[in-house]
Design an enzyme around this catalytic site. Structure first.
Site, PDB file in Angstrom:
ATOM      1  N   ILE A 155       0.837  -1.196   0.000  1.00 38.66           N
ATOM      2  CA  ILE A 155       0.000   0.000   0.000  1.00 38.66           C
ATOM      3  C   ILE A 155       0.874   1.250   0.000  1.00 38.66           C
ATOM      4  O   ILE A 155       0.433   2.317  -0.390  1.00 38.66           O
ATOM      5  CB  ILE A 155      -0.986   0.043   1.196  1.00 38.66           C
ATOM      6  N   ASP A 156       2.150   1.101   0.425  1.00 39.11           N
ATOM      7  CA  ASP A 156       3.030   2.274   0.550  1.00 39.11           C
ATOM      8  C   ASP A 156       3.454   2.846  -0.805  1.00 39.11           C
ATOM      9  O   ASP A 156       3.884   4.005  -0.880  1.00 39.11           O
ATOM     10  CB  ASP A 156       4.292   1.911   1.350  1.00 39.11           C
ATOM     11  N   GLY A 211       2.136   4.393   5.278  1.00 36.04           N
ATOM     12  CA  GLY A 211       3.033   4.724   4.160  1.00 36.04           C
ATOM     13  C   GLY A 211       4.493   4.538   4.513  1.00 36.04           C
ATOM     14  O   GLY A 211       5.371   4.808   3.709  1.00 36.04           O
ATOM     15  N   VAL A 256      -7.088  -0.522   8.757  1.00 38.22           N
ATOM     16  CA  VAL A 256      -8.298  -0.407   7.931  1.00 38.22           C
ATOM     17  C   VAL A 256      -7.891  -0.116   6.475  1.00 38.22           C
ATOM     18  O   VAL A 256      -8.531  -0.567   5.525  1.00 38.22           O
ATOM     19  CB  VAL A 256      -9.186   0.735   8.478  1.00 38.22           C
ATOM     20  N   GLN A 257      -6.793   0.598   6.334  1.00 30.29           N
ATOM     21  CA  GLN A 257      -6.303   0.956   4.990  1.00 30.29           C
ATOM     22  C   GLN A 257      -5.882  -0.249   4.169  1.00 30.29           C
ATOM     23  O   GLN A 257      -5.778  -0.191   2.958  1.00 30.29           O
ATOM     24  CB  GLN A 257      -5.059   1.857   5.107  1.00 30.29           C
TER      25      GLN A 257
END
Ligand code: F6P
Length: 345
Positions: free
Chosen positions: A127-128, A171, A277-278
């Site tokens: 996700i980063d 991130g 949650v991300q």
């Protein structure tokens, strides 16, 4: 006909199952057998696998997480880890492995390939969005979508109560999620590690908005933002704890920023930490497509015996780059993105 393995390593993210499915189906289309390796590199060292038949990968496309499980297991940091993994792979007659991972798991893939000639191909996920060698990674789009929706929701409360809402996003050491969701969600301040805005400038901006009659503000802060002052003084990153190999887990800067804003402006402030949650839930259509295209490319590379490469995105094309290039440097947010965020804030 050969047997290929596929694994997911490091933190999970939406789109992993879509990638697993594409790798498996791509290799099956060439009449190969595919096994799923459990819990990242650990499953190969411990020979924990499951057959990935057409049936086993049916219906997993929209599912978040990974059906294979994942872990941060690093064979290079475990007693006889590499020997065990190489022996096991040979004894199981595995032709090669497709590793779906981020910086850590693909770093291991690169070392196994470069130092031991281990047959491996990578697929970029995190996700980063901080992997070099590719324009985008699997999971980023969904994370940005989740954060943007959260910012939209926080807007309505911020407006109703005249509050400053601080939203902390993940991130690691880059601000990709913060910038992308901050711009998409119309945040008033976006704080990132790449160009750390001094906290006094943040407060001036918020005061200016209040003077203009806008009594609320949304501040998006990346977990890797170091609290910075105009004097140039910078505080250490806020760390939650260390993992088993001693890597820092970030988190908590949202509270620090909110406290500073309250102290310097006296405005009422609240903090939301979006956390895992991300990374959860169903992947966006864009992530499913990306994972499918990258997974098919990795299957093609593996079937051709083109090892030491990673499937990657360049513009609209799917290409392949060396694993070495992929992990050489962390890909940070370009200054132009950060500047764009400031113009529209
Ligand atoms: O790398 C993905 C990521 O979600 C980072 O954004 C975050 O810093 C980290 O993983 C959290 O790790 P963990 O799942 O171990 O808490």
């Amino acid at each position: 006909m050969s047997i290929f393995g596929v694994l997911t390593g490091g933190g999970d993210c939406p789109g992993l199952n879509a990638a697993i499915r594409a790798v498996a189906r791509g290799l099956m289309a060439e009449d190969h057998d595919v096994v799923g390796i459990r819990d990242g590199w650990r499953g190969l060292a411990d020979a924990e696998m499951l057959p990935l038949t057409r049936r086993a990968v049916a219906g997993i496309l929209p599912r978040g997480g990974t059906i294979l499980g994942t872990s941060g297991f690093d064979p290079f940091r475990e007693e006889s880890g590499v020997e065990k993994l190489l022996d096991m792979s040979r004894s199981l007659d595995i032709e090669g492995v497709v590793a779906i991972g981020g910086e850590g798991s693909l770093g291991i893939a690169h070392r196994l390939y470069a130092e031991h000639g281990f047959p491996v191909v990578g697929v970029p996920k995190t996700i980063d969005n901080d992997l070099a060698g590719t324009d985008i990674t699997i999971g980023f789009d969904t994370a940005v979508h989740v954060c943007t929706e959260a910012i939209d929701r926080l807007h309505t409360t911020a407006e109703s109560h005249n509050r400053v809402m601080v939203v902390e996003v993940m991130g690691r050491n880059t601000g990709w999620i913060a910038v992308a969701s901050g711009v998409a969600g119309g945040a008033d301040v976006i704080l990132v590690p790449e160009v750390p805005t001094p906290i006094e400038d943040v407060c001036d901006h918020i005061r200016g908005r209040h003077d203009d009659g806008r009594d609320f503000s949304i501040v998006v802060v990346a977990e890797g933002y170091p609290l910075t002052r105009r004097s140039g003084e910078q505080e250490d990153l806020v760390i939650q704890d260390l993992d088993r190999y001693g890597y820092a887990r970030l988190g908590g800067i949202g509270r620090v920023v909110a406290d500073e804003i309250t102290r310097l402006t006296d405005f009422e402030t609240r903090v939301t930490v979006l956390g895992h949650v991300q990374r959860g839930g169903t992947p966006t259509a864009r992530d499913r497509l990306l994972a499918t295209r990258l997974g098919l490319k990795a299957a093609e590379l593996a079937a051709a015996g083109t090892w030491g490469r990673m499937a990657a995105v360049r513009g609209n094309e799917i290409v392949d780059v060396s694993l070495e290039e992929a992990i050489r440097a962390r890909r940070t947010v370009p200054a132009s993105w950060i500047a764009a965020g400031r113009v529209v804030a």
